[in-house]
Design an enzyme around this catalytic site. Structure first.
Site, PDB file in Angstrom:
ATOM      1  N   LYS A 189     -14.359   1.097 -13.049  1.00  0.00           N
ATOM      2  CA  LYS A 189     -13.445  -0.039 -13.174  1.00  0.00           C
ATOM      3  C   LYS A 189     -13.461  -0.739 -11.822  1.00  0.00           C
ATOM      4  CE  LYS A 189      -8.706  -1.527 -13.907  1.00  0.00           C
ATOM      5  NZ  LYS A 189      -7.280  -1.157 -13.854  1.00  0.00           N
ATOM      6  N   GLY A 243       0.425  -5.379 -16.028  1.00  0.00           N
ATOM      7  CA  GLY A 243       1.634  -6.128 -16.337  1.00  0.00           C
ATOM      8  C   GLY A 243       2.253  -5.871 -17.688  1.00  0.00           C
ATOM      9  N   ASN A 260      -0.188   1.718 -17.525  1.00  0.00           N
ATOM     10  CA  ASN A 260       0.133   2.798 -16.602  1.00  0.00           C
ATOM     11  C   ASN A 260       1.605   2.788 -16.211  1.00  0.00           C
ATOM     12  OD1 ASN A 260      -1.040   3.853 -13.279  1.00  0.00           O
ATOM     13  ND2 ASN A 260       0.216   4.893 -14.758  1.00  0.00           N
TER      14      ASN A 260
END
Length: 254
Positions: free
Chosen positions: A95, A183, A204
């Site tokens: 990532k 977000g 997360n």
């Protein structure tokens, strides 16, 4: 079934490993979420200790690790982190995160595109975290990224789909999976992302910072499933005016 590169995933909910109170809660939440892809920051891993408290339970849980380059300030640092991950963790999945501003953690588009080009040429499966920029996402596809990960709102903010208008364009144009990242603060927001046609979401903070992370992980799992099913079923068209469901014209004329 979601397919990224050559790997298929039953779950469309990806999760992170940060901000949990301890590793046991982290693992139980990940298991409750049914997530099969879990991101972990390279900067959090102590390779001198071998399999540390972070990696050991994740590997025992059998989830696929997605190391990230969080903390990298430019393309050079991100490429170094990715190569370290491949050597130490045995994975070519990465990532890609480059955010030089430590306050707002906004991704650097120029450095991200350059790093993505280099990493794809080196054989990595690259999933870049970027602004919800349709043009940038197309460029990342063109250099070989396996998916794109546009942000919904600032990392950890729980603000939800602030960038929804741009996410719609990205989803419409994308030829690779779109994973909405950053977000998402509530299961309802994850469901909305899936209703838009996103291929997956990464959550997360909303799980880890909950008073009950395990229950919240289950809620996100169900929300993502429902949102995807709603998208596949086909949402009703939004109207500007009222439309009768049971017209009375025929009844009144009898």
């Amino acid at each position: 079934m979601l397919k990224i590169a050559d790997v298929e995933f039953e779950s469309r909910l990806f999760t992170g490993t940060g901000k949990f109170s301890n590793s046991q809660v982290m693992i139980e939440a990940i298991m409750a979420s049914k997530s099969q892809l879990v991101t972990v920051a390279m900067k959090r891993i102590d390779f001198k200790m071998g399999l540390d408290d972070l990696l050991t339970p994740l590997r025992q849980a059998g989830v696929r690790l997605l190391p990230n380059t969080s903390g990298a300030r430019n393309a050079k640092e991100a490429v170094f982190a990715a190569e370290l991950a491949r050597e130490m963790l045995g994975t070519h999945w990465i990532k890609l995160e480059i955010h030089p501003d430590p306050k707002y953690l906004m991704p650097d588009a120029i450095e991200t595109l350059e790093a993505a080009r280099i990493l794809c040429e080196k054989g990595f499966i690259v999933l870049p975290y970027v602004h919800a920029d349709p043009v940038l996402c197309r460029r990342l596809e063109e250099v070989g990224c396996a998916a794109v990960m546009p942000l919904a709102s600032p990392i950890g903010s729980n603000q939800g789909l602030v960038t929804e208008s741009f996410l719609k364009i990205i989803i419409e144009q994308a030829r690779v999976p779109v994973v909405i990242d950053a977000g998402i603060g509530a299961p309802s927001q994850a469901a909305r992302a899936m209703e838009l046609g996103a291929d997956a979401v990464l959550v997360n903070t909303a799980i880890a910072s909950s008073a009950s992370p395990i229950v919240m992980a289950e809620c996100f799992k169900e929300a993502v499933q429902c949102g995807r099913r709603a998208f596949e079923a086909g949402l009703g068209r939004v109207q500007t005016g009222a439309v009768q469901t049971s017209p009375l014209t025929g009844f009144l004329n009898q």
